[in-house]
Design a protein around this motif. Structure first.
Motif, PDB file in Angstrom:
ATOM      1  N   ALA A  51      28.625  -6.264  36.689  1.00 34.46           N
ATOM      2  CA  ALA A  51      29.718  -5.373  37.080  1.00 34.46           C
ATOM      3  C   ALA A  51      30.204  -5.733  38.480  1.00 34.46           C
ATOM      4  CB  ALA A  51      29.273  -3.912  37.032  1.00 34.46           C
ATOM      5  N   ALA A  52      31.507  -5.595  38.693  1.00 39.98           N
ATOM      6  CA  ALA A  52      32.105  -5.952  39.978  1.00 39.98           C
ATOM      7  C   ALA A  52      31.831  -4.915  41.055  1.00 39.98           C
ATOM      8  CB  ALA A  52      33.612  -6.125  39.805  1.00 39.98           C
ATOM      9  N   HIS A  53      31.738  -3.642  40.650  1.00 42.98           N
ATOM     10  CA  HIS A  53      31.586  -2.555  41.615  1.00 42.98           C
ATOM     11  C   HIS A  53      31.003  -1.345  40.894  1.00 42.98           C
ATOM     12  CE1 HIS A  53      32.552   0.269  44.849  1.00 42.98           C
ATOM     13  NE2 HIS A  53      32.883   1.101  43.877  1.00 42.98           N
ATOM     14  N   VAL A  54      30.171  -0.573  41.609  1.00 47.28           N
ATOM     15  CA  VAL A  54      29.671   0.704  41.090  1.00 47.28           C
ATOM     16  C   VAL A  54      29.840   1.768  42.166  1.00 47.28           C
ATOM     17  CG1 VAL A  54      27.680   2.019  40.255  1.00 47.28           C
ATOM     18  CG2 VAL A  54      27.971  -0.354  39.552  1.00 47.28           C
ATOM     19  N   THR A  55      30.424   2.893  41.761  1.00 46.37           N
ATOM     20  CA  THR A  55      30.462   4.080  42.603  1.00 46.37           C
ATOM     21  C   THR A  55      29.498   5.085  42.010  1.00 46.37           C
ATOM     22  OG1 THR A  55      32.740   3.721  43.313  1.00 46.37           O
ATOM     23  CG2 THR A  55      31.892   5.970  43.486  1.00 46.37           C
ATOM     24  N   PHE A  56      28.520   5.494  42.796  1.00 46.20           N
ATOM     25  CA  PHE A  56      27.531   6.484  42.385  1.00 46.20           C
ATOM     26  C   PHE A  56      27.979   7.849  42.897  1.00 46.20           C
ATOM     27  CE2 PHE A  56      25.226   2.496  43.076  1.00 46.20           C
ATOM     28  CZ  PHE A  56      24.508   2.371  41.894  1.00 46.20           C
ATOM     29  N   VAL A  57      27.874   8.866  42.053  1.00 42.92           N
ATOM     30  CA  VAL A  57      28.178  10.234  42.454  1.00 42.92           C
ATOM     31  C   VAL A  57      26.933  11.069  42.221  1.00 42.92           C
ATOM     32  CG1 VAL A  57      29.625  12.264  42.058  1.00 42.92           C
ATOM     33  CG2 VAL A  57      30.625   9.963  41.884  1.00 42.92           C
ATOM     34  N   GLU A  58      26.390  11.606  43.304  1.00 45.29           N
ATOM     35  CA  GLU A  58      25.156  12.404  43.224  1.00 45.29           C
ATOM     36  C   GLU A  58      25.205  13.462  44.311  1.00 45.29           C
ATOM     37  OE1 GLU A  58      21.936  14.281  42.396  1.00 45.29           O
ATOM     38  OE2 GLU A  58      22.530  12.634  41.077  1.00 45.29           O
ATOM     39  N   ILE A  59      24.981  14.702  43.932  1.00 42.59           N
ATOM     40  CA  ILE A  59      25.034  15.802  44.901  1.00 42.59           C
ATOM     41  C   ILE A  59      23.668  16.081  45.540  1.00 42.59           C
ATOM     42  CG2 ILE A  59      24.657  17.750  43.333  1.00 42.59           C
ATOM     43  CD1 ILE A  59      27.161  19.014  44.844  1.00 42.59           C
ATOM     44  N   GLY A  60      22.579  15.734  44.854  1.00 41.10           N
ATOM     45  CA  GLY A  60      21.234  16.028  45.345  1.00 41.10           C
ATOM     46  C   GLY A  60      20.772  15.066  46.429  1.00 41.10           C
ATOM     47  N   ALA A  61      20.106  15.609  47.431  1.00 41.81           N
ATOM     48  CA  ALA A  61      19.641  14.798  48.561  1.00 41.81           C
ATOM     49  C   ALA A  61      18.613  13.754  48.132  1.00 41.81           C
ATOM     50  CB  ALA A  61      19.053  15.690  49.646  1.00 41.81           C
ATOM     51  N   ARG A  70      20.383  10.904  46.221  1.00 38.25           N
ATOM     52  CA  ARG A  70      21.134  10.037  47.133  1.00 38.25           C
ATOM     53  C   ARG A  70      20.199   9.124  47.918  1.00 38.25           C
ATOM     54  NH1 ARG A  70      23.422  14.749  48.377  1.00 38.25           N
ATOM     55  NH2 ARG A  70      22.836  14.587  50.568  1.00 38.25           N
ATOM     56  N   GLY A  71      19.062   9.650  48.335  1.00 40.16           N
ATOM     57  CA  GLY A  71      18.084   8.832  49.045  1.00 40.16           C
ATOM     58  C   GLY A  71      17.546   7.704  48.178  1.00 40.16           C
ATOM     59  N   LEU A  72      17.239   8.021  46.917  1.00 43.96           N
ATOM     60  CA  LEU A  72      16.751   6.992  45.986  1.00 43.96           C
ATOM     61  C   LEU A  72      17.812   5.915  45.767  1.00 43.96           C
ATOM     62  CD1 LEU A  72      14.976   9.276  43.354  1.00 43.96           C
ATOM     63  CD2 LEU A  72      13.854   7.565  44.809  1.00 43.96           C
ATOM     64  N   ILE A  73      19.050   6.343  45.571  1.00 42.97           N
ATOM     65  CA  ILE A  73      20.135   5.380  45.353  1.00 42.97           C
ATOM     66  C   ILE A  73      20.312   4.488  46.582  1.00 42.97           C
ATOM     67  CG2 ILE A  73      22.631   5.127  45.006  1.00 42.97           C
ATOM     68  CD1 ILE A  73      22.405   7.789  43.317  1.00 42.97           C
ATOM     69  N   ARG A  74      20.337   5.082  47.771  1.00 43.51           N
ATOM     70  CA  ARG A  74      20.467   4.286  49.005  1.00 43.51           C
ATOM     71  C   ARG A  74      19.343   3.259  49.102  1.00 43.51           C
ATOM     72  NH1 ARG A  74      22.572   9.022  51.371  1.00 43.51           N
ATOM     73  NH2 ARG A  74      20.505   9.789  51.866  1.00 43.51           N
ATOM     74  N   ASP A  75      18.105   3.690  48.829  1.00 42.82           N
ATOM     75  CA  ASP A  75      16.967   2.767  48.892  1.00 42.82           C
ATOM     76  C   ASP A  75      17.122   1.624  47.893  1.00 42.82           C
ATOM     77  OD1 ASP A  75      15.888   4.400  50.839  1.00 42.82           O
ATOM     78  OD2 ASP A  75      14.371   5.308  49.506  1.00 42.82           O
ATOM     79  N   HIS A  76      17.555   1.938  46.668  1.00 47.63           N
ATOM     80  CA  HIS A  76      17.718   0.901  45.642  1.00 47.63           C
ATOM     81  C   HIS A  76      18.838  -0.070  46.008  1.00 47.63           C
ATOM     82  CE1 HIS A  76      15.798   3.913  42.673  1.00 47.63           C
ATOM     83  NE2 HIS A  76      14.886   3.096  43.142  1.00 47.63           N
ATOM     84  N   VAL A  77      19.961   0.457  46.466  1.00 51.52           N
ATOM     85  CA  VAL A  77      21.086  -0.398  46.838  1.00 51.52           C
ATOM     86  C   VAL A  77      20.661  -1.350  47.957  1.00 51.52           C
ATOM     87  CG1 VAL A  77      23.358  -0.375  47.971  1.00 51.52           C
ATOM     88  CG2 VAL A  77      22.911   1.142  46.018  1.00 51.52           C
ATOM     89  N   GLU A  78      19.938  -0.832  48.933  1.00 52.66           N
ATOM     90  CA  GLU A  78      19.461  -1.683  50.029  1.00 52.66           C
ATOM     91  C   GLU A  78      18.464  -2.729  49.523  1.00 52.66           C
ATOM     92  OE1 GLU A  78      16.821  -1.196  54.043  1.00 52.66           O
ATOM     93  OE2 GLU A  78      18.325   0.357  53.648  1.00 52.66           O
ATOM     94  N   ALA A  79      17.516  -2.315  48.695  1.00 50.63           N
ATOM     95  CA  ALA A  79      16.501  -3.241  48.179  1.00 50.63           C
ATOM     96  C   ALA A  79      17.119  -4.346  47.324  1.00 50.63           C
ATOM     97  CB  ALA A  79      15.451  -2.480  47.367  1.00 50.63           C
ATOM     98  N   PHE A  80      18.219  -4.039  46.646  1.00 47.45           N
ATOM     99  CA  PHE A  80      18.866  -5.018  45.767  1.00 47.45           C
ATOM    100  C   PHE A  80      19.949  -5.815  46.496  1.00 47.45           C
ATOM    101  CE2 PHE A  80      18.068  -2.666  41.461  1.00 47.45           C
ATOM    102  CZ  PHE A  80      16.728  -2.532  41.785  1.00 47.45           C
ATOM    103  N   GLY A  81      20.209  -5.484  47.760  1.00 49.13           N
ATOM    104  CA  GLY A  81      21.245  -6.176  48.517  1.00 49.13           C
ATOM    105  C   GLY A  81      22.637  -5.949  47.940  1.00 49.13           C
ATOM    106  N   ALA A  82      22.893  -4.739  47.455  1.00 49.94           N
ATOM    107  CA  ALA A  82      24.148  -4.453  46.759  1.00 49.94           C
ATOM    108  C   ALA A  82      25.083  -3.565  47.567  1.00 49.94           C
ATOM    109  CB  ALA A  82      23.838  -3.804  45.402  1.00 49.94           C
TER     110      ALA A  82
END
Length: 185
Positions: free
Chosen positions: A68-78, A81-93
Protein backbone atom coordinates in the motif's frame (compact mmCIF):
# COMPACT_ATOMS: atom_id res chain seq x y z
CA UNK A 1 0.62 -11.43 16.66
CA UNK A 2 2.76 -11.01 13.58
CA UNK A 3 2.59 -9.52 10.11
CA UNK A 4 1.53 -12.39 7.85
CA UNK A 5 3.04 -11.52 4.45
CA UNK A 6 4.96 -8.95 2.43
CA UNK A 7 8.03 -6.90 3.24
CA UNK A 8 7.29 -6.87 7.00
CA UNK A 9 6.45 -10.58 7.12
CA UNK A 10 7.15 -12.12 10.52
CA UNK A 11 7.56 -8.79 12.33
CA UNK A 12 5.99 -8.98 15.76
CA UNK A 13 3.13 -6.71 16.80
CA UNK A 14 2.84 -5.62 20.41
CA UNK A 15 -0.30 -6.84 22.13
CA UNK A 16 -2.67 -4.60 24.08
CA UNK A 17 -2.60 -4.75 27.88
CA UNK A 18 -6.25 -5.81 28.23
CA UNK A 19 -9.35 -6.85 26.27
CA UNK A 20 -10.48 -3.28 25.49
CA UNK A 21 -8.61 -3.62 22.16
CA UNK A 22 -9.51 -6.73 20.16
CA UNK A 23 -6.89 -7.28 17.43
CA UNK A 24 -7.87 -9.28 14.36
CA UNK A 25 -6.27 -12.72 14.67
CA UNK A 26 -3.39 -13.56 12.32
CA UNK A 27 -5.41 -16.35 10.68
CA UNK A 28 -8.39 -14.07 10.02
CA UNK A 29 -6.11 -11.29 8.72
CA UNK A 30 -4.43 -13.74 6.36
CA UNK A 31 -7.80 -14.90 5.04
CA UNK A 32 -9.03 -11.31 4.60
CA UNK A 33 -5.97 -10.37 2.59
CA UNK A 34 -6.21 -13.51 0.46
CA UNK A 35 -9.76 -12.48 -0.45
CA UNK A 36 -8.59 -8.92 -1.14
CA UNK A 37 -5.77 -10.25 -3.35
CA UNK A 38 -8.33 -12.08 -5.49
CA UNK A 39 -10.21 -8.77 -5.95
CA UNK A 40 -7.48 -6.13 -6.01
CA UNK A 41 -4.43 -8.15 -7.04
CA UNK A 42 -1.68 -9.71 -4.93
CA UNK A 43 0.16 -6.41 -4.40
CA UNK A 44 -1.56 -3.27 -3.16
CA UNK A 45 0.65 -0.87 -5.17
CA UNK A 46 -0.70 2.66 -5.13
CA UNK A 47 -3.59 1.84 -2.79
CA UNK A 48 -4.48 4.42 -0.15
CA UNK A 49 -5.74 2.74 3.02
CA UNK A 50 -7.87 4.04 5.87
CA UNK A 51 -7.81 1.91 9.04
CA UNK A 52 -10.73 2.91 11.31
CA UNK A 53 -11.00 1.76 14.92
CA UNK A 54 -7.37 0.82 14.27
CA UNK A 55 -6.50 -0.65 17.69
CA UNK A 56 -2.97 -2.04 17.24
CA UNK A 57 -2.85 -0.99 13.58
CA UNK A 58 -2.44 -4.60 12.44
CA UNK A 59 -4.75 -4.30 9.41
CA UNK A 60 -3.16 -1.11 8.10
CA UNK A 61 0.34 -2.41 8.74
CA UNK A 62 -0.48 -5.64 6.90
CA UNK A 63 -1.64 -3.50 3.95
CA UNK A 64 1.63 -1.52 4.05
CA UNK A 65 3.58 -4.74 4.15
CA UNK A 66 1.78 -5.81 0.97
CA UNK A 67 2.62 -2.62 -0.92
CA UNK A 68 0.00 0.00 0.00
CA UNK A 69 1.18 3.52 -0.81
CA UNK A 70 -0.20 5.14 2.35
CA UNK A 71 -2.18 4.26 5.49
CA UNK A 72 -4.10 6.64 7.72
CA UNK A 73 -4.90 5.12 11.10
CA UNK A 74 -7.86 6.45 13.09
CA UNK A 75 -7.90 5.53 16.78
CA UNK A 76 -9.40 7.44 19.69
CA UNK A 77 -7.90 5.34 22.52
CA UNK A 78 -4.58 6.35 24.06
CA UNK A 79 -3.23 2.80 24.33
CA UNK A 80 -4.11 2.02 20.71
CA UNK A 81 -2.45 5.20 19.47
CA UNK A 82 0.66 4.33 21.47
CA UNK A 83 0.78 0.82 19.98
CA UNK A 84 0.34 2.20 16.46
CA UNK A 85 3.09 4.81 16.98
CA UNK A 86 5.45 2.11 18.28
CA UNK A 87 4.70 -0.18 15.31
CA UNK A 88 5.08 2.58 12.73
CA UNK A 89 8.44 3.54 14.24
CA UNK A 90 9.64 -0.08 14.48
CA UNK A 91 8.70 -0.70 10.83
CA UNK A 92 10.22 2.58 9.60
CA UNK A 93 6.88 3.59 8.08
CA UNK A 94 6.60 7.15 9.38
CA UNK A 95 6.71 8.79 5.95
CA UNK A 96 3.80 6.81 4.53
CA UNK A 97 1.42 6.84 7.49
CA UNK A 98 -0.71 9.27 9.46
CA UNK A 99 -2.30 8.71 12.86
CA UNK A 100 -5.47 10.59 13.71
CA UNK A 101 -7.07 10.89 17.13
CA UNK A 102 -10.65 11.12 15.99
CA UNK A 103 -14.00 9.46 16.49
CA UNK A 104 -14.24 7.07 13.53
CA UNK A 105 -18.02 7.56 13.42
CA UNK A 106 -17.72 11.34 13.04
CA UNK A 107 -14.74 12.13 10.79
CA UNK A 108 -16.22 15.13 9.01
CA UNK A 109 -14.62 15.86 5.63
CA UNK A 110 -11.20 14.59 4.54
CA UNK A 111 -9.77 17.99 3.65
CA UNK A 112 -6.19 17.47 2.45
CA UNK A 113 -6.24 13.74 3.29
CA UNK A 114 -7.93 12.95 -0.04
CA UNK A 115 -9.93 9.83 -0.80
CA UNK A 116 -9.17 6.22 0.04
CA UNK A 117 -9.37 3.06 -2.08
CA UNK A 118 -9.37 0.51 0.75
CA UNK A 119 -10.91 0.91 4.20
CA UNK A 120 -10.81 -1.41 7.22
CA UNK A 121 -13.41 -1.04 9.97
CA UNK A 122 -13.02 -3.10 13.14
CA UNK A 123 -15.26 -1.36 15.68
CA UNK A 124 -16.27 -2.65 19.10
CA UNK A 125 -18.78 -5.41 18.42
CA UNK A 126 -22.54 -5.06 18.63
CA UNK A 127 -22.86 -1.29 19.01
CA UNK A 128 -23.75 -0.24 15.45
CA UNK A 129 -20.57 1.83 15.19
CA UNK A 130 -19.48 0.30 11.89
CA UNK A 131 -22.68 1.24 10.09
CA UNK A 132 -22.45 4.77 11.51
CA UNK A 133 -18.83 5.03 10.34
CA UNK A 134 -19.77 3.79 6.86
CA UNK A 135 -22.43 6.48 6.54
CA UNK A 136 -19.94 9.11 7.73
CA UNK A 137 -17.33 8.00 5.19
CA UNK A 138 -19.91 8.16 2.41
CA UNK A 139 -21.35 11.53 3.44
CA UNK A 140 -17.97 13.10 4.20
CA UNK A 141 -16.38 12.25 0.84
CA UNK A 142 -13.63 9.98 2.18
CA UNK A 143 -14.14 7.19 -0.37
CA UNK A 144 -12.87 6.92 -3.93
CA UNK A 145 -15.45 5.58 -6.40
CA UNK A 146 -15.38 1.78 -6.30
CA UNK A 147 -13.51 1.71 -2.97
CA UNK A 148 -13.34 -1.64 -1.17
CA UNK A 149 -14.30 -1.78 2.50
CA UNK A 150 -13.67 -4.62 4.93
CA UNK A 151 -15.92 -4.47 7.98
CA UNK A 152 -15.52 -6.84 10.94
CA UNK A 153 -18.43 -7.32 13.36
CA UNK A 154 -19.73 -9.97 15.73
CA UNK A 155 -21.20 -12.96 13.94
CA UNK A 156 -24.35 -12.45 16.06
CA UNK A 157 -24.85 -8.77 15.20
CA UNK A 158 -27.41 -7.74 12.62
CA UNK A 159 -25.63 -5.51 10.11
CA UNK A 160 -27.61 -3.16 7.88
CA UNK A 161 -25.42 -1.94 5.04
CA UNK A 162 -26.13 1.77 4.41
CA UNK A 163 -27.22 3.00 0.97
CA UNK A 164 -24.34 3.58 -1.43
CA UNK A 165 -22.58 0.32 -0.57
CA UNK A 166 -22.85 -3.11 -2.15
CA UNK A 167 -22.25 -6.24 -0.09
CA UNK A 168 -19.94 -8.45 -2.14
CA UNK A 169 -19.24 -11.19 0.40
CA UNK A 170 -19.59 -12.20 4.04
CA UNK A 171 -17.32 -14.70 5.81
CA UNK A 172 -17.44 -16.07 9.34
CA UNK A 173 -14.40 -16.81 11.50
CA UNK A 174 -15.42 -18.03 14.93
CA UNK A 175 -17.10 -15.10 16.72
CA UNK A 176 -16.27 -12.67 13.88
CA UNK A 177 -18.12 -11.95 10.66
CA UNK A 178 -16.21 -10.10 7.95
CA UNK A 179 -18.14 -8.12 5.33
CA UNK A 180 -16.57 -7.14 2.01
CA UNK A 181 -18.27 -4.04 0.62
CA UNK A 182 -17.92 -1.89 -2.46
CA UNK A 183 -18.69 1.82 -2.54
CA UNK A 184 -20.70 3.45 -5.29
CA UNK A 185 -20.00 0.90 -7.98
Amino acid sequence: MRIVAGKFRGKALNSPSDDSIRPTADRVRESMFNILASRLGPVLDGVRVLDLFAGTGALGLEALSRGAAHVTFVEIGAEGRGLIRDHVEAFGAGGITKLLRRDATDLGTPGTFGQFNLVFLDPPYGQGLGEKALAGLRDGGWLAPGATLVFEESVDAEVVVPPGFTLDDRREYGAAAVYFLRFGA
